[in-house]
Structures are given as structure tokens and as C-alpha cells.
Design a protein around this motif. Structure first.
Motif, short mmCIF file in Angstrom:
data_model
loop_
_atom_site.label_atom_id
_atom_site.label_comp_id
_atom_site.label_asym_id
_atom_site.label_seq_id
_atom_site.Cartn_x
_atom_site.Cartn_y
_atom_site.Cartn_z
N ALA A 35 -3.87 44.04 30.67
CA ALA A 35 -4.31 45.35 31.18
C ALA A 35 -5.77 45.30 31.62
CB ALA A 35 -4.09 46.44 30.13
N VAL A 36 -6.19 44.16 32.12
CA VAL A 36 -7.56 43.98 32.61
C VAL A 36 -7.49 43.68 34.10
CG1 VAL A 36 -9.65 42.60 32.47
CG2 VAL A 36 -8.42 43.19 30.39
N ARG A 37 -8.30 44.37 34.87
CA ARG A 37 -8.30 44.20 36.33
C ARG A 37 -9.28 43.08 36.69
NH1 ARG A 37 -7.38 47.27 41.00
NH2 ARG A 37 -8.86 46.81 42.68
N LEU A 38 -8.74 42.01 37.29
CA LEU A 38 -9.56 40.86 37.69
C LEU A 38 -9.78 40.89 39.21
CD1 LEU A 38 -8.32 37.66 35.83
CD2 LEU A 38 -10.46 38.89 35.53
N THR A 39 -11.01 40.62 39.62
CA THR A 39 -11.33 40.50 41.04
C THR A 39 -12.09 39.20 41.24
OG1 THR A 39 -11.47 42.89 41.28
CG2 THR A 39 -12.43 41.56 43.02
N VAL A 40 -11.60 38.34 42.15
CA VAL A 40 -12.24 37.06 42.45
C VAL A 40 -12.85 37.16 43.84
CG1 VAL A 40 -11.93 34.58 42.66
CG2 VAL A 40 -10.53 35.87 41.04
N THR A 41 -14.12 36.83 43.96
CA THR A 41 -14.81 36.85 45.26
C THR A 41 -15.37 35.48 45.56
OG1 THR A 41 -16.86 37.60 44.21
CG2 THR A 41 -15.39 39.30 45.05
N ASP A 42 -15.51 35.18 46.89
CA ASP A 42 -16.02 33.87 47.26
C ASP A 42 -17.54 33.89 47.30
OD1 ASP A 42 -16.72 35.19 49.58
OD2 ASP A 42 -15.16 34.27 50.81
N GLN A 43 -18.13 32.83 47.87
CA GLN A 43 -19.58 32.69 47.85
C GLN A 43 -20.32 33.71 48.73
OE1 GLN A 43 -17.22 30.52 48.74
NE2 GLN A 43 -18.06 28.78 49.88
N ARG A 44 -19.58 34.46 49.53
CA ARG A 44 -20.21 35.53 50.33
C ARG A 44 -19.84 36.91 49.82
NH1 ARG A 44 -22.49 33.41 54.85
NH2 ARG A 44 -21.82 31.31 55.48
N GLY A 45 -19.18 36.97 48.68
CA GLY A 45 -18.82 38.27 48.11
C GLY A 45 -17.54 38.82 48.67
N THR A 46 -16.79 38.04 49.45
CA THR A 46 -15.52 38.50 50.02
C THR A 46 -14.43 38.37 48.97
OG1 THR A 46 -16.21 37.78 52.21
CG2 THR A 46 -13.85 38.17 51.86
N VAL A 47 -13.56 39.39 48.89
CA VAL A 47 -12.51 39.41 47.89
C VAL A 47 -11.48 38.32 48.20
CG1 VAL A 47 -10.63 40.75 46.87
CG2 VAL A 47 -12.81 41.86 47.40
N VAL A 48 -11.29 37.42 47.25
CA VAL A 48 -10.29 36.36 47.35
C VAL A 48 -8.96 36.83 46.76
CG1 VAL A 48 -9.67 34.07 46.54
CG2 VAL A 48 -11.98 34.51 47.35
N ALA A 49 -9.04 37.54 45.63
CA ALA A 49 -7.83 38.05 44.98
C ALA A 49 -8.20 39.24 44.13
CB ALA A 49 -7.17 36.96 44.13
N ALA A 50 -7.33 40.25 44.11
CA ALA A 50 -7.52 41.44 43.29
C ALA A 50 -6.14 42.01 42.98
CB ALA A 50 -8.39 42.47 44.02
N PRO A 51 -5.98 42.72 41.88
CA PRO A 51 -4.66 43.25 41.54
C PRO A 51 -4.09 44.11 42.66
CG PRO A 51 -6.15 43.46 39.69
CD PRO A 51 -6.98 43.01 40.84
N GLY A 52 -2.85 43.83 42.98
CA GLY A 52 -2.16 44.61 44.01
C GLY A 52 -2.47 44.21 45.42
N ALA A 53 -3.41 43.24 45.62
CA ALA A 53 -3.76 42.83 46.99
C ALA A 53 -2.66 41.93 47.54
CB ALA A 53 -5.10 42.12 47.00
N SER A 54 -2.67 41.72 48.83
CA SER A 54 -1.66 40.88 49.47
C SER A 54 -2.35 39.71 50.16
CB SER A 54 -0.87 41.70 50.50
OG SER A 54 -0.05 40.85 51.28
N SER A 55 -1.69 38.52 50.09
CA SER A 55 -2.27 37.36 50.75
C SER A 55 -2.21 37.48 52.26
CB SER A 55 -1.51 36.09 50.30
OG SER A 55 -0.15 36.20 50.68
N ASN A 56 -1.42 38.45 52.79
CA ASN A 56 -1.31 38.64 54.24
C ASN A 56 -2.03 39.92 54.69
OD1 ASN A 56 0.27 36.34 54.73
ND2 ASN A 56 2.06 37.39 53.89
N ALA A 57 -3.06 40.30 53.97
CA ALA A 57 -3.82 41.50 54.34
C ALA A 57 -4.41 41.31 55.73
CB ALA A 57 -4.92 41.77 53.32
N THR A 58 -4.58 42.42 56.40
CA THR A 58 -5.07 42.35 57.78
C THR A 58 -6.56 42.05 57.85
OG1 THR A 58 -5.40 44.73 57.76
CG2 THR A 58 -3.28 43.92 58.56
#
Length: 859
Positions: free
Chosen positions: A229-252
Motif C-alpha cells: 500500500a505504498v505508492r512508488l515513483t521512479v524517475t530518471d536522471q532528468r526527473g522524468t517519470v519512468v514508472a508510477a502506480p497505474g501508469a502505462s508503458s505506452n503512454a503518449t
């Protein structure tokens, strides 16, 4: 021993002295005072408990959140680093480096490059595409094939800029690419360099890149959110979201969260905890940087959900405090009754102490107690009196200095002080002491400090156990073990010597029997000679197997393990087994081999010995007109399996258990089928010596399948085919003699065929290293080819003998090895080798070396 463990277990931990509550109770008029005092204390305790609980919950939530973000950062970072290491290993492959050696971009799209890209793409789940770009960033080849983007310039990509700037393997920022279905990916890019120059890294020939689908990281984030029940957000070296709960790998679009609190700090390499206000809702957020790749991980949970337990605790404390107040009122009502019962409890306590005293007195080990200040005895049980040979009146109030010589007393006092300084059981080494009747006994003592409620040591409790009998038993056991090991060594030495002694007359028997075969004999005489040969060969096989088992037991069995082609060994086994199978009209089949599992790390001769044994049994114990099938397939990771299946009568469960027992033929000795009963036992031990194993599965009436599992080796790279006609067969340098010391028959046959094409060359061979010196002195060869791994002696030991002997030191020695690492080659050259050849042999290079050395010795 069991008694010692029980006592040690009882003494673990800390022993507290609890002051006894003696005396009569207070008058009833004090009950009201105690009630007021108790309620006040209860209120203060409730308030204090709530505060402590809330603080504990807060610390726990923050710790859990911080640990979650740290663990997630470690997992994601490890995954990306593994990806980078994988790509870097493929970029350093000699075949790829060789393909790009000249830097010509036209050579990038070759079969070698395609093979490397296909292998890289399939080596790790999550790699969506693998591609190769030249030094300028222009795409040269890609898997899966995407012709529309071949030749495009991708130098604008972060993977190109990062790898170019750092000069190392680089994990890029997230981006979207049409090559992977417009999915979000990150790229791990490794430099493909040419050969180093003057110790400096070679020039960059291109970039090997693996595009990793971020759906794998997304799946981890979703699972983490569902589990904790913990929300994880992974961002790359520029602060762009790599993965977040409920996100899609085919996001626009790729969303940047660089401005979000905590992300900038994590990108700067700092970790921490803060509270963020999201649309009026307070959220607890922990941020952690991922080292090396510059990414960040943020773990978040709503404050209300995080501190729900603290809110619940407050309500619970109120309820409990109310219940305690009710209980306290009832307790005060019972106080008067309790005071009345106090006298009875005192009597019971005295009875319990007497019971405890009785236990201590009857413990068979010595129990003693000393005061912590002066280390004087305050109590000794009956066993202590017997062990020390002194009445307790002589011991109570005295220290070791009053009873024993100074050195012994000082040593005992030092151990006592060590025990008082710790809260754990202190075990002393076994000590020898003399009892009152002059007998020497060995004593093992455990000591522990007895502390008061303030934690200060008050007494020293000790338990001494007489372990004399145990020591005697240990000595007897050690002596019996030594005798057993000596007997085993004597048995192995006897078997080894007898095997060698029996071989000499047996060779004469077989030799003269074969000479008799050449004479004109009657049919009865020829049958007698065949019986002699059959029995002699059977006895020779038995001697060889006994000798092999003896070598395995003594650890002296020499194995020449290298990468061997299972297909070659199967072909040899089938060829040797077909004559016997033909006599019984048995069909031998070989299932098609998979190319990925046909190379094993093993000893060629020993693997063939195992398979010949299994094939022989499969034919001998099969039904007439039956079938024997060979197959090779993958087994556990890193292992391959060779299966030998027959259509014989099969085995029941009891026979399977006895199958690998030496000399147990399962009743076949009455069937007329020849055998020794140790072939399978030897085969299993040989397989285990090579890091493998043999198993069997069998069904009565349907046949049996024997499985040989062996470690997998790197595939053998076949040397480039060179036509011998292209080399000069009339070279004047190709006149002389070659001594080849090699235990692999396939390599020996190859050498014979190669040298047969070069007229004027004589070949002398040996499959073992021991006679090398004698052969070199007798034949005086012009070149010696020496295998590094021989069954009886290491090749480098033979090299040392050849170099050290004045009669052979001038003969060039070429080492043949599959272990052609730079360190290994340099070691052999330093030891005196003239050159080296790698397995499998490069025929062209071998003949050039041969001409070079022959020409130098015969100008």
C-alpha cells in the motif's frame, strides 16, 4: 552432553534478584490513599503511553517508508546495472570487435552482428530491441528488424551523448521510440572499441545498445503498491517519470516531476523524508537516489493512512484506561483479602525455596555461588563438596586464594571477573584437577553473573561438570577414525598395486593368445584361444575398473576436462556399439541434437567410457530385435543431459536401489551375460568427479532410461576451414619429426590426417605425459606438441622436464590448450614454451608454426 546443554540453556540470559515483599499489609485506611495515587498514575501513564505510541508509530512509518524506497532503489538500480553489464559483455565479444575492426560501416550489418544482436535481445527478459550504431550515432543494424530506421542518425539520443561523454557503458534517460511500438524505454549503451594501442583504450568503432521496456519496472512498482500500500515513483536522471502506480508503458507522453519536492534533492544525491500537500491531502514522502545511473525512487503514503494506527491507539488507550479504572477499583477491594493471605504466601515461598535447595543439592554437577565483591564462596552443593574434597564449612567464606596455590587461584579469579563483567554465560576451557582421593579428573565450568534490579553484579553462579568420560570417548573415537582412514588408504594402495601387478602377466596372456590366432588351428583350438582372449579381456576390463575406482577413492584420478562436443562422443559410442548390437538384431537410434546443448565441460575419454558402459548394458540386457536410443537435451540451468534408453525388461524399485552397488549384478550372474558388476558404480563416480551425475528411471516390462547430466561449456568455435592444398605441400621445411602428446583420440586422428598431407614428416604420439622424456630422447623430434591437460601429469610439468634436460632443451615445444587466457599463455611462455596453439586447432596457423620451427632447425 545432554545435561550440559540443558544447564547451558537454563543459564542463558540475565538472572535478576527480585526483593521479597515480607511483613504484614498496611491498615485499611491507606487503601483510599493508594486508590487516589493509583488513579493519578493511571491517568499519567495513559497520556504518556499515547504520546510514546504516536512517536513510535511515526518512527515506524518513516522507517518503513525509508526502507521501502531504499530497497526499491537497490532493486531498480541493480536491474539497470545488470542490464548495463550484460550489454558491456556483449560489446566486448571478440567476434563483434573483429567484425568492426576496420571501422567500415558497410561491415556493420553482417551475420556476426545480427547474431550478437539476437543473442543480446534474447538474453534478458524486458529487452525490447537491440541495435548497433556506428561511431557517429548512425543506426547500422537492429533486432527485431526495422528497415525503416536503418541509417538514421541517433546522435541526438541521450544514450549516445552519455556514452560518448563518459567513455563507459551508460544507462540513458527514458524516451519513446517507434522501434518498440512507441513504448517507453531506457537504453543501455556500451562502446565497441578496437584493439588497445600502447596500453590505451582502442578507438571507438560503434555503440551496442539494448532498449529495455520499462513495463518490467512498471510491473515491479504496481506489485509493490499492491503488496505494501505504498505508492512508488521512479524517475530518471532528468526527473522524468519512468514508472508510477497505474501508469502505462505506452503512454503518449513522458511526464517530468523534477519540480516536485524531494526529486531535485534525490537527483543531487541526497535522500530524506518530507510531508507534501497534494490537493489538500497531506502525504508522507521518502526520496532516495539510485547511485551510478542518477535515477531516483520516491515512496509515498497518505499521512492519514500512515498514522491510522496512532489514531486507533489513542482511542484504544482511552478504552483500556477506563477498563483499568474499573479493574483497579475491584483490585483495591481485593487488597484487604490479599493482605490476609500474605502470611500464607510467605509460608509457600519458604517451601518453594526449600524445594529449590533440594534440587540444587541433588544436581550431579557442582553448583557454587560466590559474592561479586571478594569472590568468596557463599554456597556449595553436595556434588561440589565431593568434587573438591572439602566440607562446605571449609569453603563458605573463603576465596580461591585461601584454598589453592597462587597461580591457579589467580587464573580462576581472572575468569570469575570476566564472567561478572558480562551478562552472558562464560564457558571456561576444560581443566584438569585432582580429587580428594588423588584421581585426575577433567572439569568443564559455566559461569554467569547474578545481578540485582539495578543491573549491578551481586553474585557469581557457577556449574562445573565432570567431563572425564566424554574426553576418553572423544579420544577413542578419534583413534577409531584414524584406524579406519589408515585401513581405507591401505585398501586403496593394495588395489592400485595389485591392479598394476596383475596387468603385466595378463598382457603376456593376451599377447600370446593373439599370436596363436595367427597360426593354423583346428576349430576346437581356435575356440579355446577365443575363450582365453574373451576371459583375458574381461579380466583386463575388471582390473581397469577396479584401478579407476581406487584412484577416485584416493583422489588421484587425473581428469583432462575441456569443452567437448557431445555429438562426436555419441558418434564414436554408436560406431563401437553397432557390432554387438548387430549380433542381437538391436537397432541403435540417435535423436537429433540441439546445437545449444551439445558442448560439455568434461573429460572426452571418461565421457566416452561412461556412454560405452551404458550402451553395452543397453544392448546386452535388451531383448532380441529391441531398440537403443541416444538423445541429448537441456537439463537444469548450466547443464546438459545425455539419455540412453533401451527396450529391455526394466527394473523394479528394489533393483534400482541396488543398481549402482559395486559387484551387485542383480542376479544377472546366473544369466550367462558377461559382466563385472562395477561398471555402473565406476560410471557414476566418474560422472561425479567431472561435476555431473547419473540417474535412472525404469518401468518393469518397458525398459530403462539412464540420464548423464554434465556441466555445459561454451560452444566450441570451429576454426576457419583451410584447404590443405592452398598451403605449400612441398615446403622444404616440412621434413622432420613431430612428437604429439595428447589424450584426445579425435585430435590425434586430426593430426595424422594433417601431417599425411605434408610429405616427409613422421609423427610419434602418446596419450599420457609420463613417457614424454623417453620419447623425446629416442626420436629427437624437430617439434613437440604438448597438451596442457593430460590424464596422468600436467602438461606444464612435462614442459619443465623438457626444458631442464640438456638433451631436449633445444627442441621447440608448442603448448596446446583450450585455456588460452593471456595470463595462462604468458605463464607457459615464461616457463620455456616456444609458442602455443588453442583448441580447436587452427590448421593454417599450426602448419605455419611447423614450417617456421622446422625451417629454423634445418636451414
Amino acid at each position: 552432553m545432554a545435561r550440559t546443554r540443558r544447564v547451558g540453556g537454563a543459564l542463558r540470559g540475565r538472572i535478576q534478584l527480585v526483593p521479597s515483599k515480607s511483613g504484614r499489609g498496611r491498615p485499611l485506611r491507606l487503601v483510599a490513599f493508594f486508590a487516589l495515587l493509583a488513579f493519578t498514575a493511571l491517568a499519567l501513564l495513559g497520556t504518556f503511553s499515547v504520546r510514546l505510541g504516536e512517536q513510535a508509530v511515526r518512527r515506524q512509518v518513516e522507517a518503513r517508508l525509508g526502507e521501502g524506497s531504499t530497497a526499491a532503489a537497490a532493486l531498480v538500480g541493480g536491474q539497470m546495472r545488470d542490464l548495463a553489464v550484460l550489454v558491456e559483455s556483449y560489446a566486448a565479444r571478440p567476434s563483434l570487435v573483429a567484425a568492426l575492426a576496420d571501422g567500415n560501416a558497410d561491415h556493420f550489418a553482417s551475420s556476426t552482428v545480427s547474431t550478437v544482436l539476437s543473442g543480446l535481445r534474447g538474453s534478458l527478459q524486458g529487452i525490447a530491441a537491440a541495435f548497433l550504431a556506428d561511431a557517429s550515432g548512425r543506426l547500422a543494424d537492429i533486432q527485431p528488424e526495422t528497415p525503416s530506421i536503418i541509417g538514421q542518425d541517433f546522435s541526438f539520443r541521450d544514450w549516445y551523448r552519455g556514452a560518448t561523454a563518459s567513455g563507459q557503458t551508460y544507462v540513458s534517460e527514458a524516451y519513446q521510440t517507434a522501434a518498440t511500438g512507441n513504448a517507453r524505454v531506457v537504453a543501455a549503451a556500451a562502446l565497441v572499441r578496437g584493439p588497445s594501442v600502447a596500453g590505451q583504450p582502442g578507438p571507438v568503432r560503434g555503440f551496442l545498445v539494448a532498449a529495455f521496456d520499462l513495463s518490467t519496472v512498471q510491473g515491479f512498482v504496481d506489485r509493490f503498491a499492491a503488496a505494501d500500500a505504498v505508492r512508488l515513483t521512479v524517475t530518471d536522471q532528468r526527473g522524468t517519470v519512468v514508472a508510477a502506480p497505474g501508469a502505462s508503458s505506452n503512454a503518449t507522453a513522458l511526464v517530468s516531476e523534477r519540480a516536485r519536492p524531494g526529486v531535485a534533492e534525490a537527483l543531487a544525491g541526497r535522500s530524506g523524508m518530507l510531508v507534501v500537500n497534494d490537493n489538500g491531502q497531506r502525504t508522507l514522502s521518502a526520496y532516495t537516489p539510485i547511485p551510478d545511473i542518477g535515477w531516483t525512487v520516491r515512496a509515498e503514503v497518505p499521512s492519514r493512512a500512515a498514522y491510522a494506527s496512532a489514531i486507533h491507539l489513542r482511542s484504544t488507550v482511552v478504552v483500556i484506561a477506563s477498563a483499568l479504572a474499573v479493574v483497579l477499583l475491584g483490585g483495591l477491594g481485593l487488597l484487604w483479602v490479599t493482605l490476609r493471605r500474605h502470611e500464607r504466601a510467605e509460608a509457600q515461598r519458604a517451601e518453594s525455596e526449600a524445594f529449590l535447595d533440594s534440587i540444587i543439592e541433588n544436581i550431579p554437577d557442582m553448583v557454587f555461588i560466590k559474592d561479586a565483591e571478594n569472590l568468596r564462596f557463599v554456597r556449595v552443593n553436595r556434588a561440589g563438596e565431593d568434587m573438591l574434597g572439602k566440607a562446605r564449612q571449609e569453603l563458605i567464606g573463603r576465596s580461591d586464594f585461601d584454598l589453592y596455590p597462587g597461580q591457579r587461584a589467580a587464573l580462576s579469579a581472572t575468569k570469575d571477573r570476566e564472567a561478572l563483567a558480562t551478562q552472558h554465560v562464560l564457558e571456561t576451557t576444560d581443566e584438569s584437577m585432582e580429587t580428594s582421593d588423588g584421581e585426575r579428573r577433567i572439569v568443564h565450568t559455566k559461569k554467569i553473573s547474578v545481578r540485582d534490579t539495578a543491573g549491578e553484579p551481586r553474585y557469581l553462579l557457577g556449574i562445573s561438570e565432570d567431563v572425564t568420560d566424554r574426553h576418553a570417548a572423544d579420544r577413542a573415537l578419534a583413534s577409531a577414525k584414524d584406524e579406519a582412514e589408515q585401513a581405507n588408504r591401505a585398501k586403496s594402495e593394495f588395489l592400485s598395486r595389485m591392479s598394476h601387478e596383475l596387468r603385466t602377466p595378463l598382457n603376456a596372456i593376451l599377447g600370446f593368445a593373439q599370436l596363436l590366432e595367427l597360426d593354423e588351428l583346428t576349430e576346437d583350438q581356435m575356440d579355446s584361444v577365443e575363450q582365453i582372449l574373451r576371459g583375458g579381456r574381461h579380466l583386463l576390463a575388471l582390473i581397469n575398473e577396479v584401478l579407476d575406482i581406487s584412484r577416485i577413492e584416493t583422489g588421484s584420478l587425473a581428469l583432462s576436462t575441456e569443452a567437448v562436443d557431445v555429438a562426436d562422443i555419441l558418434a564414436e559410442t554408436v560406431a563401437l556399439s553397432r557390432p554387438l548390437a548387430g549380433e542381437r538384431e538391436i537397432t541403435i537410434e540417435v535423436q537429433p541434437l540441439e546445437s545449444s546443448v551439445r558442448t560439455a565441460q568434461a573429460d572426452h575419454q571418461r565421457v566416452k567410457q561412461i556412454l560405452l558402459n551404458l550402451a553395452s548394458n543397453a544392448v546386452k540386457y535388451n531383448r532380441v530385435g529391441g531398440r537403443v536410443s541416444f538423445a541429448c537435451k537441456p537439463a537444469a540451468p548450466g547443464r546438459l543431459r545425455i539419455e540412453v534408453t533401451d527396450t529391455g525388461p526394466g527394473l523394479d524399485a528394489d533393483q534400482v536401489k541396488r543398481l549402482f552397488t559395486p559387484f551387485d549384478r542383480l542376479g544377472a550372474e546366473m544369466s550367462g551375460v558377461e559382466g563385472t558388476g562395477i561398471g555402473l558404480a565406476l560410471s557414476r563416480r566418474l560422472a561425479e568427479a567431472m561435476g555431473g551425475r547419473i540417474d535412472v528411471s525404469s518401468t518393469p516390462g518397458q525398459g530403462s532410461t539412464f540420464c548423464v547430466d554434465l556441466p555445459v561449456a561454451e560452444p566450441i568455435e570451429q576454426p576457419e576451414e583451410v584447404s590443405l592444398s592452398e598451403l605449400d605441400p612441398s615446403s622444404t621445411a616440412s621434413v622432420g619429426g613431430v612428437l604429439y602428446i595428447e589424450d584426445n583420440p579425435a585430435n590425434l586422428r586430426l593430426m595424422e590426417r594433417v601431417l599425411a598431407q605434408r610429405g616427409g614428416l613422421s609423427l610419434v604420439t602418446s596419450t599420457v605425459g609420463a613417457p614424454a622424456m623417453a620419447l623425446a630422447r629416442r626420436h629427437r623430434p624437430d617439434v613437440i606438441l604438448l597438451d596442457l591437460h593430460l590424464p596422468d601429469i600436467d602438461g606444464d610439468a612435462v614442459l619443465g622436464q623438457l626444458v631442464a634436460d640438456p638433451t631436449t632443451t633445444d627442441i621447440p615445444v608448442v603448448m596446446v590448450t583450450a585455456d588460452a587466457t593471456p595470463a595462462q599463455i604468458q605463464r607457459l611462455l615464461d616457463a620455456g614454451a616456444s609458442d602455443y596453439l588453442t583448441k580447436p586447432l587452427d590448421i593454417a596457423r599450426f602448419l605455419r608454426l611447423l614450417d617456421q620451427f622446422l625451417g629454423a632447425r634445418r636451414p
